[in-house]
Structure formats: structure tokens, C-alpha cells
Design an enzyme around this catalytic site. Structure first.
Site, PDB file in Angstrom:
ATOM      1  N   ARG A   2      -7.601  11.402  10.642  1.00 49.53           N
ATOM      2  CA  ARG A   2      -7.297  10.050  11.128  1.00 49.53           C
ATOM      3  C   ARG A   2      -6.122  10.032  12.108  1.00 49.53           C
ATOM      4  O   ARG A   2      -5.060   9.506  11.813  1.00 49.53           O
ATOM      5  CB  ARG A   2      -7.017   9.100   9.959  1.00 49.53           C
ATOM      6  CG  ARG A   2      -8.181   8.898   9.035  1.00 49.53           C
ATOM      7  CD  ARG A   2      -7.881   7.824   7.994  1.00 49.53           C
ATOM      8  NE  ARG A   2      -9.015   7.601   7.111  1.00 49.53           N
ATOM      9  CZ  ARG A   2      -9.050   6.689   6.142  1.00 49.53           C
ATOM     10  NH1 ARG A   2      -7.992   5.915   5.945  1.00 49.53           N
ATOM     11  NH2 ARG A   2     -10.114   6.550   5.389  1.00 49.53           N
ATOM     12  N   ASP A  18       0.792  -1.228   0.000  1.00 52.34           N
ATOM     13  CA  ASP A  18       0.000   0.000   0.000  1.00 52.34           C
ATOM     14  C   ASP A  18       0.825   1.279   0.000  1.00 52.34           C
ATOM     15  O   ASP A  18       0.345   2.327  -0.425  1.00 52.34           O
ATOM     16  CB  ASP A  18      -0.919   0.025   1.225  1.00 52.34           C
ATOM     17  CG  ASP A  18      -1.973  -1.067   1.179  1.00 52.34           C
ATOM     18  OD1 ASP A  18      -2.327  -1.498   0.062  1.00 52.34           O
ATOM     19  OD2 ASP A  18      -2.436  -1.491   2.253  1.00 52.34           O
ATOM     20  N   ASP A  55       0.061   5.916   1.559  1.00 52.38           N
ATOM     21  CA  ASP A  55      -1.224   5.556   2.146  1.00 52.38           C
ATOM     22  C   ASP A  55      -1.289   6.098   3.572  1.00 52.38           C
ATOM     23  O   ASP A  55      -1.363   7.291   3.782  1.00 52.38           O
ATOM     24  CB  ASP A  55      -1.421   4.043   2.087  1.00 52.38           C
ATOM     25  CG  ASP A  55      -2.864   3.637   2.340  1.00 52.38           C
ATOM     26  OD1 ASP A  55      -3.741   4.508   2.312  1.00 52.38           O
ATOM     27  OD2 ASP A  55      -3.122   2.446   2.580  1.00 52.38           O
ATOM     28  N   ASP A  67      -0.786   1.881   9.922  1.00 51.20           N
ATOM     29  CA  ASP A  67      -2.046   1.151   9.823  1.00 51.20           C
ATOM     30  C   ASP A  67      -1.990  -0.071  10.721  1.00 51.20           C
ATOM     31  O   ASP A  67      -0.987  -0.804  10.726  1.00 51.20           O
ATOM     32  CB  ASP A  67      -2.310   0.704   8.385  1.00 51.20           C
ATOM     33  CG  ASP A  67      -2.886   1.827   7.522  1.00 51.20           C
ATOM     34  OD1 ASP A  67      -2.883   2.988   7.976  1.00 51.20           O
ATOM     35  OD2 ASP A  67      -3.325   1.535   6.395  1.00 51.20           O
TER      36      ASP A  67
END
Length: 434
Positions: free
Chosen positions: A312, A232, A256, A260
Site C-alpha cells: 500500500r 484506528d 493501522d 490514510d
């Protein structure tokens, strides 16, 4: 009707299979076994009473500001004294012999990742070669050679270096990547991947300008190479893994996410990091349909969410997230968001809203009406709100869930600038306080 139901079931099955085998082109017997072991480790790492972990963390923060020793550690730096301003840093940074006792770092982790030991049970391996020429037969002396070993290793760096990864770096169990004493930059290439493993520490490095990798045949252990699909372009991708600690890492400009955490990962602490110049910063749970993320438990503490960030910080699905004593100095859309009823406890953070009137709210709920999200437990305790920032709470009183052993609150948001002032990779010198 039955045919339609079968078709829908097949789509869901293959979608679930694709998700659970993220970036693995051939989910062979090796990866199937590794996935099952990782799931078992994650279930074991999960704590049924997460409030006790938050209490333990809060007590440590509170203790770091008590007593004469605290006053010494918080003195001004006019004469070059070491400053260690939070309980993780106080554990090691002001010791001149830190480089001779690197593995003592494992005594310092707090929060949900507190049982992480990384490569402490193994030898020290020194990276001397910044190249990444072979993905299937990496040279001894490279970072890739170290992270794929099947035994515990504490990986350090013999000199400052920039490592451009040709494809994603797949990290095996029981590893520490310790950049202290050198300026180590993972830059301009592919990401770090922590997939279906346990017990990994990443500390004291810079990660920036990460691009997606095209995939192909990549070695992921001493005994196995496999075909990978396109990665990603995250900074660090944590997939189906447990007991992970990310500390004092500087991250910026990845394709990205910066970090994560997905597919049932749990027992994770992300601390003392400096995050800048990015849109989708930190994702905790990647799919609304992946209910296994219910076991996800993550501590996000003492981080500085800095210039050029958009949203985020984190964005959560399911699970339990303790967001404590972080400094949010920049965002454009929102800071903390989520869907699928995650529990989010925000304690002692400083939220400085942007000048954009529509972006003053710290929180953002996705894909749910107020009648639904009003039941989610999102709480703000001791946070400092600046420039019109505000946190929309929901759910019943979280205090009722606390263990009676320790009801000590985190330090209020007014302390945050001090607690986070040394976030990111540090310029540590051997035989000197860091």
C-alpha cells in the site's frame, strides 16, 4: 420480498452513516454542519482537469534541473553547502532566514495541494509544553490547545519534545504544525486526525509507534467537545477534508496505516516524507462502496518508501493519484495497488523489487477480473525498474488527456535518489540553511 429489501436498505443506510461519521459517536448538529461545509470545500477544491495539475508539477521538477542556479543547488556537500534537490525544497531550504519567514513555506507546495496555506493568515503559536493532560480543557502552551482554536494559527515548537497523545489529536481548520528548528516526535500515543476540515499543513515532525485511542469526550474546537469512538491508530488520518499538505514527515510503526486519506478528501499533496517499518502504508479511499471518493485527487511526490515496508504505497480507490519521483527501495508484497477504477499515473519513480520472486510486480489490482481492470487508467512513464521490478499498465493512452499548455515530462527515475535524499523530518537550525 419487500421486507427483505427494506432490511437490506437499512443495513446499507446505517453502514453508510457509520462510515461518514468515522470515529464520531454522536453525529450531532455541530458535526453535521461541519461535514456539509467540508463537502462544499472539497467540491470547490476539486479540479475537473487533473492533468493540468500534473503538468504544472512536471514543469516545476523539470525547471529545478535547469540553469546555473540548479547546478549550484546540486553541488556536493564537501564544504557544507546547502543541498536542495527538488522544487519544493529549492523554494525554502537554502535560505538562512527561513526561521524569520516561516510562513513563506506556503509558496512552496506543488501538486493537488498547491492552494494550501495552513495557518499563514494567523499568528504564530509556540508549543512549550509536551503534556496532554486534559482532552476537554487543554492547557495553553500545549499542541492540543493550538490545534483546536477556531482561528488560523501557525504552530511551532519552542524546544525539542516527545508528545504522547492520550487520545487522537483533532486538528481544526487553517492550521500549520511546523516542527522546523526542533526535534518533535509524536510517539507512543494516539494519532493525528484531520476530519471535516480544510487548509492544514503538517511539516517537519516525526510520528511513530502510534496506538489506537479508546475514545471518549474530546474537544475538537473552542466551542465543541464530543464523544469519540475508538481511533484506528493511524499516523495521520485525513477524513472528508481538503487542501492538505503533508511534507517532510518521518513515519513508522503505527497500528493501522501511516497515512490514510478517506471519505471524499481531495486537493492533497504528500511530499518529502520518509516512511519505514510498516505493513499497510498509505490508504487512499477506504471503502469500495464510498463512491464520493471519485473526487479524491492526491499527489504523492519525492517520498522515500524505505526499509521494513510491506504494501500500500499507496493503495487507491476511485479518484486520481499522481505518483511522481518517489524512491521505492523496499516492499514485500507490492508497491502501488487499488480497486474501483482509480486513475494512477506513475512518473519518474524508482522501483527496486525485493528478492521474493512472486513480489516483483509493482502493481496489484483487487476484486476485479482482467476484463474489468484492463479499462482502468494505470500508466508508467519514465519509471526506473531495478531487480526485476515491473509495472503492469492498463487503460487507453493517458497522453491523449493532457492539456496542450505543458507537455513537459517529470524527471526520469534515474534522478530519484537525488530528488528524495533529504526526505523525512530535517535537522534545521535557526539562522542557518536547512
Amino acid at each position: 420480498m419487500k421486507a427483505a429489501q427494506f432490511f437490506l436498505y437499512s443495513l446499507l443506510f446505517f453502514a453508510s452513516a457509520a462510515l461518514s461519521s468515522a470515529n464520531i459517536a454522536e453525529f450531532d448538529e455541530y458535526w453535521q454542519k461541519k461535514s456539509k461545509v467540508a463537502q462544499a470545500k472539497a467540491k470547490k477544491a476539486y479540479t475537473p482537469h487533473p492533468e493540468e495539475v500534473t503538468n504544472h508539477f512536471n514543469k516545476a521538477v523539470h525547471s529545478s534541473f535547469e540553469g546555473n542556479s540548479t547546478r549550484r543547488n546540486l553541488r556536493t556537500n564537501k564544504l557544507g553547502q546547502c543541498l536542495a534537490t527538488n522544487p519544493i525544497d529549492r523554494c525554502w531550504r537554502c535560505k538562512k532566514n527561513w526561521s524569520a519567514n516561516r510562513k513563506d513555506l506556503v509558496k512552496c507546495v506543488k501538486g493537488f495541494g498547491r492552494k494550501t496555506t495552513g495557518g499563514a493568515a494567523g499568528e504564530i503559536y509556540v508549543v512549550t509544553d509536551p503534556s496532554d493532560d486534559s482532552l476537554t480543557d487543554p492547557k495553553f502552551g500545549t499542541l492540543r490547545w493550538g490545534v483546536i482554536q477556531d482561528r488560523p494559527l501557525w504552530i511551532i515548537f519552542g524546544k525539542s519534545m516527545v508528545i504522547r497523545l492520550k487520545q487522537e489529536l483533532i486538528i481544526n481548520n487553517d492550521k500549520t504544525i511546523d516542527g522546523r528548528g526542533a526535534n518533535v516526535q509524536i510517539a507512543g500515543g494516539a494519532q493525528l486526525t484531520v476530519q471535516f476540515v480544510h487548509n492544514v499543513i503538517i511539516h517537519g515532525i516525526h510520528i511513530h509507534d502510534i496506538k489506537p485511542g479508546e475514545g471518549g469526550l474530546i474537544r475538537d474546537s473552542e466551542k465543541h467537545s464530543g464523544i469519540r469512538t475508538r481511533s484506528d491508530g493511524d499516523g495521520i488520518s485525513i477524513i472528508g477534508s481538503s487542501n492538505i499538505w503533508i511534507d517532510h514527515v518521518s513515519l513508522a510503526r503505527c497500528s493501522d496505516g501511516l497515512i490514510d486519506v478517506i471519505l471524499g478528501s481531495t486537493a492533497i499533496t504528500i511530499s518529502n516524507c520518509h516512511l519505514t517499518e510498516h505493513d499497510d502504508v498509505m490508504l487512499l479511499g477506504a471503502s469500495d462502496t464510498y463512491t464520493q471518493d471519485e473526487i479524491m485527487q492526491v499527489t504523492v511526490a519525492f517520498n522515500h518508501f524505505g526499509r521494513g515496508l510491506v504494501q500500500r504505497m499507496p493503495r487507491c480507490r476511485y479518484g486520481f493519484v499522481h505518483v511522481v519521483n518517489n524512491d521505492y527501495t523496499h516492499w514485500i508484497m507490492y508497491a502501488v495497488g487499488g480497486s474501483q477504477h482509480p486513475t494512477i499515473i506513475s512518473q519518474g519513480n524508482r522501483y527496486i523489487a525485493p528478492h521474493i520472486e512472486a513480489a516483483k510486480e509493482v502493481t496489484k489490482r483487487d476484486y476485479a477480473e482482467p476484463a474489468e481492470w484492463s479499462k482502468w487508467t494505470w500508466k508508467s512513464q519514465g519509471d526506473l525498474f531495478v531487480s526485476g521490478a515491473f509495472f503492469v499498465e492498463s487503460g487507453g493512452p493517458f497522453e491523449n488527456k493532457y492539456s496542450k499548455k505543458d507537455l513537459i515530462k517529470a524527471k526520469p527515475g534515474t534522478f530519484v535518489q537525488r530528488l528524495t535524499r533529504f526526505s523525512g523530518a530535517l535537522n534545521c537550525k535557526e539562522n542557518m540553511e536547512c
